[in-house]
Design an enzyme around this catalytic site. Structure first.
Site, PDB file in Angstrom:
ATOM      1  N   ASP A 247       0.852  -1.179   0.000  1.00 55.12           N
ATOM      2  CA  ASP A 247       0.000   0.000   0.000  1.00 55.12           C
ATOM      3  C   ASP A 247       0.898   1.242   0.000  1.00 55.12           C
ATOM      4  O   ASP A 247       1.860   1.323   0.782  1.00 55.12           O
ATOM      5  CB  ASP A 247      -0.896  -0.011   1.237  1.00 55.12           C
ATOM      6  CG  ASP A 247      -1.950   1.073   1.205  1.00 55.12           C
ATOM      7  OD1 ASP A 247      -3.090   0.765   0.828  1.00 55.12           O
ATOM      8  OD2 ASP A 247      -1.626   2.229   1.561  1.00 55.12           O
ATOM      9  N   ASN A 255      -3.102  12.854  -3.262  1.00 50.42           N
ATOM     10  CA  ASN A 255      -4.260  13.274  -4.057  1.00 50.42           C
ATOM     11  C   ASN A 255      -4.767  14.643  -3.619  1.00 50.42           C
ATOM     12  O   ASN A 255      -5.091  15.507  -4.455  1.00 50.42           O
ATOM     13  CB  ASN A 255      -5.389  12.250  -3.926  1.00 50.42           C
ATOM     14  CG  ASN A 255      -5.279  11.137  -4.960  1.00 50.42           C
ATOM     15  OD1 ASN A 255      -4.684  11.318  -6.013  1.00 50.42           O
ATOM     16  ND2 ASN A 255      -5.853   9.987  -4.660  1.00 50.42           N
ATOM     17  N   ASP A 264      -2.811   9.625 -10.151  1.00 49.98           N
ATOM     18  CA  ASP A 264      -2.865   8.565 -11.174  1.00 49.98           C
ATOM     19  C   ASP A 264      -1.478   8.267 -11.731  1.00 49.98           C
ATOM     20  O   ASP A 264      -1.129   7.098 -11.990  1.00 49.98           O
ATOM     21  CB  ASP A 264      -3.798   8.985 -12.314  1.00 49.98           C
ATOM     22  CG  ASP A 264      -5.264   8.962 -11.914  1.00 49.98           C
ATOM     23  OD1 ASP A 264      -5.566   8.398 -10.840  1.00 49.98           O
ATOM     24  OD2 ASP A 264      -6.093   9.495 -12.676  1.00 49.98           O
ATOM     25  N   GLU A 290      -4.873   2.465  -3.776  1.00 53.01           N
ATOM     26  CA  GLU A 290      -3.416   2.350  -3.756  1.00 53.01           C
ATOM     27  C   GLU A 290      -2.947   1.012  -3.222  1.00 53.01           C
ATOM     28  O   GLU A 290      -1.785   0.860  -2.826  1.00 53.01           O
ATOM     29  CB  GLU A 290      -2.822   3.485  -2.909  1.00 53.01           C
ATOM     30  CG  GLU A 290      -3.158   3.436  -1.433  1.00 53.01           C
ATOM     31  CD  GLU A 290      -4.463   4.126  -1.073  1.00 53.01           C
ATOM     32  OE1 GLU A 290      -4.584   4.563   0.077  1.00 53.01           O
ATOM     33  OE2 GLU A 290      -5.357   4.215  -1.949  1.00 53.01           O
TER      34      GLU A 290
END
Length: 387
Positions: A247, A255, A264, A290
């Protein structure tokens, strides 16, 4: 013969249009197949142009047939990723057409025209067949190349028999040729071979379309890794090995601070690094957001942990210049071996996921492998095995 005049160009036109439509979903070679079949269909229709002089009909029909065989050869080369060798094949086609034109315009000899035309067509399909003969891996591709080889054999056999059974002094005319049994069986054989070729091409097109939709259904569009469905499809029924769950640390902050477009790019770059640094036999998937999951066949938990730790270090050394200006990306991992007592693979994934959260709670940027309760963001760390 009248049946051939309508039936053969009709079905070749239908297949040609079908292949051109299929280019939107299939591979690039569908375009060449479609144009090739349409060119051949047009060639068979030329004799219906009764208003045109016979010489014009002959030159136009031969040009269209050479174009068809040139496109068939190009379709083969495109499909199997071989060099198109266009200068060579265009030179061969030009030489063949010049010989045909000489026979038609200068000699006025139908026999020589037919022989030159068949030889040129055989060469135009034969060269690509030789180039791709060892390329097919799937059965449908083997069938396609075999049928193209059959086209070559049929063409060579036909022109050889014609050359042996006729002579230049026979005074062969177009009318006598068209009414001969040889012409009937030649067109019958060509019709059967053309139909088989069309079916083989159709089989490859359908296979490509199914393959593309299957790929899209089993892969994550952003990371290009497998998705959960694709991951489940790739895992053997009785898997032996280890599971790594990873992760990206503080991804929400990335973000929020830089925007989802940058997020992205981080996801896609992270996935590419996974492909580069994990063992080649690893089955890797993005399970969402993620979170990433990898199955390492025939690996112990420690071996899988070592692979995860190598990747963690590679991730730390990776330059994110051009994506992130003032921060580095790290990730946390949980690792476990698949146990015989696991009812399903999801049991092992759940354990690895629990170790992942241990890594998160203990400072992130680390690997937790089932085994002991020591945590260290520098050394490979272990956690107690789940019960």
């Amino acid at each position: 013969m009248d049946n051939f005049a309508f039936l053969l160009p009709f079905f070749m036109t239908v297949f040609g249009v079908l292949f051109l439509l299929a280019r939107f979903w299939s591979g690039v070679s569908a375009t060449q197949w479609g144009l090739g079949f349409l060119a051949a269909a047009a060639g068979f229709c030329v004799p219906l142009m009764s208003f045109a002089p016979v010489v014009v009909q002959a030159l136009l029909a031969d040009f269209l047939f050479l174009a068809a065989f040139f496109l068939y050869g190009e379709a083969l080369l495109v499909r199997f990723g071989k060099s198109l060798t266009r200068p060579l094949r265009l030179s061969l086609a030009s030489i063949g057409y010049l010989a045909i034109a000489f026979a038609v315009v200068v000699w006025g000899d139908l026999r020589s025209e037919l022989i030159f035309s068949d030889i040129a067509c055989a060469v135009l399909i034969g060269v690509p067949v030789i180039q791709v003969v060892r390329a097919p891996r799937r059965r449908i591709d083997v069938v396609l190349v075999a049928i193209c080889g059959l086209v070559l054999v049929e063409t060579v056999t036909r022109v050889s028999l014609f050359a042996l059974l006729t002579s230049s002094g026979d005074g062969l005319s177009l009318e006598s040729y068209m009414q001969s049994a040889y012409a009937y069986y030649s067109q019958l054989g060509a019709s059967i071979i053309a139909f088989l070729l069309a079916l083989a091409v159709l089989g490859t097109v359908v296979s490509d379309v199914i393959g593309r939709y299957r790929h899209a259904a089993e892969h994550d569009a952003l990371s290009l890794l497998l998705n959960r469905r694709g991951f489940d499809q790739r895992i053997p029924k009785q898997p032996q090995g280890a599971i790594v769950v990873g992760d990206i640390d503080n991804f929400k902050d990335i973000n929020d601070r830089f925007g989802h477009a940058i997020g992205d790019l981080v996801i896609s770059s992270f996935a590419e690094l996974l492909r580069q640094h994990f063992p080649k036999q690893a089955i890797i998937a993005r399970f969402g957001g993620e979170e990433f999951v990898a199955f390492l066949p025939d690996h112990s938990a420690n071996e899988a942990g070592t692979a995860a730790e190598k990747f963690r270090k590679a991730l730390g050394a990776h330059s994110w210049e051009g994506i992130l200006s003032d921060r580095q990306i790290s990730a946390s991992f949980g690792v476990t071996a698949i146990a015989k007592s696991d009812f399903a693979l999801q049991d092992a994934i759940s354990r690895a996921d629990a170790y992942l959260y241990d890594a998160k709670r203990n400072g992130r940027n680390r690997v937790i492998v089932e085994g002991t309760k020591q945590f260290d963001h520098i050394k490979l760390v272990h956690a107690a095995p789940a019960r």
